[in-house]
Design a protein around this motif. Structure first.
Motif, mmCIF file in Angstrom:
data_model
loop_
_atom_site.group_PDB
_atom_site.id
_atom_site.type_symbol
_atom_site.label_atom_id
_atom_site.label_comp_id
_atom_site.label_asym_id
_atom_site.label_seq_id
_atom_site.Cartn_x
_atom_site.Cartn_y
_atom_site.Cartn_z
ATOM 1 N N TYR A 168 0.826 -1.211 0.000
ATOM 2 C CA TYR A 168 0.000 0.000 0.000
ATOM 3 C C TYR A 168 0.865 1.268 0.000
ATOM 4 C CZ TYR A 168 -4.434 -2.456 0.584
ATOM 5 O OH TYR A 168 -5.544 -3.235 0.373
ATOM 6 N N GLU A 169 1.963 1.213 0.697
ATOM 7 C CA GLU A 169 2.876 2.353 0.690
ATOM 8 C C GLU A 169 3.485 2.546 -0.703
ATOM 9 O OE1 GLU A 169 6.961 3.989 2.894
ATOM 10 O OE2 GLU A 169 5.946 2.195 3.626
ATOM 11 N N ALA A 171 2.100 1.708 -3.510
ATOM 12 C CA ALA A 171 1.054 2.222 -4.401
ATOM 13 C C ALA A 171 0.817 3.711 -4.173
ATOM 14 C CB ALA A 171 -0.243 1.445 -4.181
ATOM 15 N N ASN A 172 0.514 4.074 -2.946
ATOM 16 C CA ASN A 172 0.049 5.426 -2.652
ATOM 17 C C ASN A 172 1.156 6.471 -2.602
ATOM 18 O OD1 ASN A 172 -2.830 4.829 -2.268
ATOM 19 N ND2 ASN A 172 -2.149 3.653 -0.505
ATOM 20 N N ILE A 173 2.347 6.062 -2.203
ATOM 21 C CA ILE A 173 3.461 7.004 -2.108
ATOM 22 C C ILE A 173 4.482 6.772 -3.213
ATOM 23 C CG2 ILE A 173 5.350 7.833 -0.645
ATOM 24 C CD1 ILE A 173 3.664 7.055 1.791
ATOM 25 N N ASN A 176 2.133 6.907 -6.497
ATOM 26 C CA ASN A 176 1.010 7.849 -6.474
ATOM 27 C C ASN A 176 -0.239 7.273 -7.138
ATOM 28 O OD1 ASN A 176 3.699 9.772 -7.023
ATOM 29 N ND2 ASN A 176 2.361 10.492 -5.371
ATOM 30 N N ILE A 177 -0.404 5.959 -7.012
ATOM 31 C CA ILE A 177 -1.591 5.280 -7.539
ATOM 32 C C ILE A 177 -2.423 4.817 -6.343
ATOM 33 C CG2 ILE A 177 -2.445 3.297 -8.829
ATOM 34 C CD1 ILE A 177 -0.003 3.387 -10.560
ATOM 35 N N TYR A 178 -3.667 5.280 -6.242
ATOM 36 C CA TYR A 178 -4.467 4.984 -5.061
ATOM 37 C C TYR A 178 -4.804 3.494 -4.939
ATOM 38 C CZ TYR A 178 -8.327 4.563 -1.845
ATOM 39 O OH TYR A 178 -9.136 4.147 -0.819
ATOM 40 N N ALA A 179 -4.660 2.964 -3.724
ATOM 41 C CA ALA A 179 -5.102 1.616 -3.387
ATOM 42 C C ALA A 179 -5.453 1.591 -1.911
ATOM 43 C CB ALA A 179 -4.013 0.592 -3.696
ATOM 44 N N GLY A 180 -6.548 0.928 -1.555
ATOM 45 C CA GLY A 180 -6.941 0.874 -0.149
ATOM 46 C C GLY A 180 -8.041 -0.149 0.089
ATOM 47 N N HIS A 191 -9.176 0.728 -5.783
ATOM 48 C CA HIS A 191 -7.876 1.030 -6.401
ATOM 49 C C HIS A 191 -8.088 1.735 -7.728
ATOM 50 C CE1 HIS A 191 -7.901 -2.281 -9.482
ATOM 51 N NE2 HIS A 191 -8.783 -2.772 -8.631
ATOM 52 N N SER A 192 -7.030 2.363 -8.183
ATOM 53 C CA SER A 192 -7.066 3.072 -9.453
ATOM 54 C C SER A 192 -7.046 2.090 -10.610
ATOM 55 C CB SER A 192 -5.853 4.008 -9.554
ATOM 56 O OG SER A 192 -5.677 4.468 -10.872
#
Length: 251
Positions: A168-169, A171-173, A176-180, A191-192
């Motif tokens: 998740y880190e 992806a998101n950092i 910069n692709i959202y996932a949760g 997710h994106s």
């Protein structure tokens, strides 16, 4: 008296320009050769051509003035091998975040990735990095079966699983692709549907938008055949294929 002062002024200006040329011009030339000079003050830059070979016009994503590079990562792929960012060095590759039980956008994304895979079968320098956002279910065995079912043949396409927080880190950092996780949505995850394009040196690259900034990502859900979805969004797979081809030509 004013004429003498004017002459002295010209002499002073000429001296300053001479000093500037001696000290700073070589540095500017070096920066241009190194691709450091940016076209705008936005979060992006273009690459300039160099004497050694082809360099495309695709832009970099910049964060605080620095071109964004893929951070280090290490996960297990669908063959049980440990794969790191170093395994992708020297390769142009796409990044996606997905999960095997996804019934909505993931099947569309991976059909499009297989289509792209089949376009570049002759290129040993093209790959895909697929990270599951449900690693508790998506084990190496599950991912291997998924890859077989989707007719994945590219040896540089790795379906990866591992520590959930690390994924998740990343992806998101990292990308910069959202996932949760979201228990209130179907399948329990969000997710994106976008793909990130990475060059041979590990930098995120893309085309520029109408304002001169990088598009950053490519739409991964709409196929070339569909052309336009129900919301009027146009496909970007054909664009992505063209840009992969550009990066494959870069040194």
């Amino acid at each position: 008296m004013s004429t003498k002062k004017t002459n002295y002024s010209y002499v002073g200006i000429a001296f300053i320009l001479l000093v500037f040329g001696i000290i700073f011009v070589p540095k500017i030339v070096d920066r241009i050769k190194g691709g450091d000079i940016t076209r705008t003050e936005s979060r992006s830059k273009n690459v300039s051509a160099n004497a050694e070979g082809f360099v495309s016009d695709l832009m970099f994503l910049e964060i605080n003035g620095e071109a964004k590079k893929v951070p280090p990562f290490s996960f297990v792929d669908h063959h049980g091998n440990t794969i790191t960012n170093k395994d992708y060095e020297g390769k142009v590759y796409l990044v996606e975040f997905f999960f095997t039980t996804c019934g909505s956008i993931c099947p569309k994304m991976n059909r499009n990735l297989v289509e792209i895979q089949n376009t570049f079968t002759d290129s040993k320098d093209f790959g895909v990095a697929s990270f599951t956002i449900n690693p508790e279910y998506d084990t190496q065995e599950v991912l291997n079966k998924y890859a077989q079912n989707h007719k994945v043949t590219n040896p540089n396409w790795h379906f990866m699983t591992g520590d959930k927080d690390a994924i998740y880190e990343l992806a998101n950092i990292g990308f910069n692709i959202y996932a949760g996780e979201n228990p209130n949505v179907e399948d329990g995850f969000e997710h994106s549907g976008n793909f990130a394009l990475i060059d041979k040196n590990g930098f995120m690259r893309s085309r520029q938008d109408n304002f001169g900034n990088p598009k950053i990502f490519y739409k991964g859900i709409i196929s070339e055949e569909e052309k336009v979805d129900d919301d009027g969004e146009t496909e970007e797979i054909s664009m992505l294929k063209a840009d992969i081809a550009k990066l494959l030509k870069e040194d």
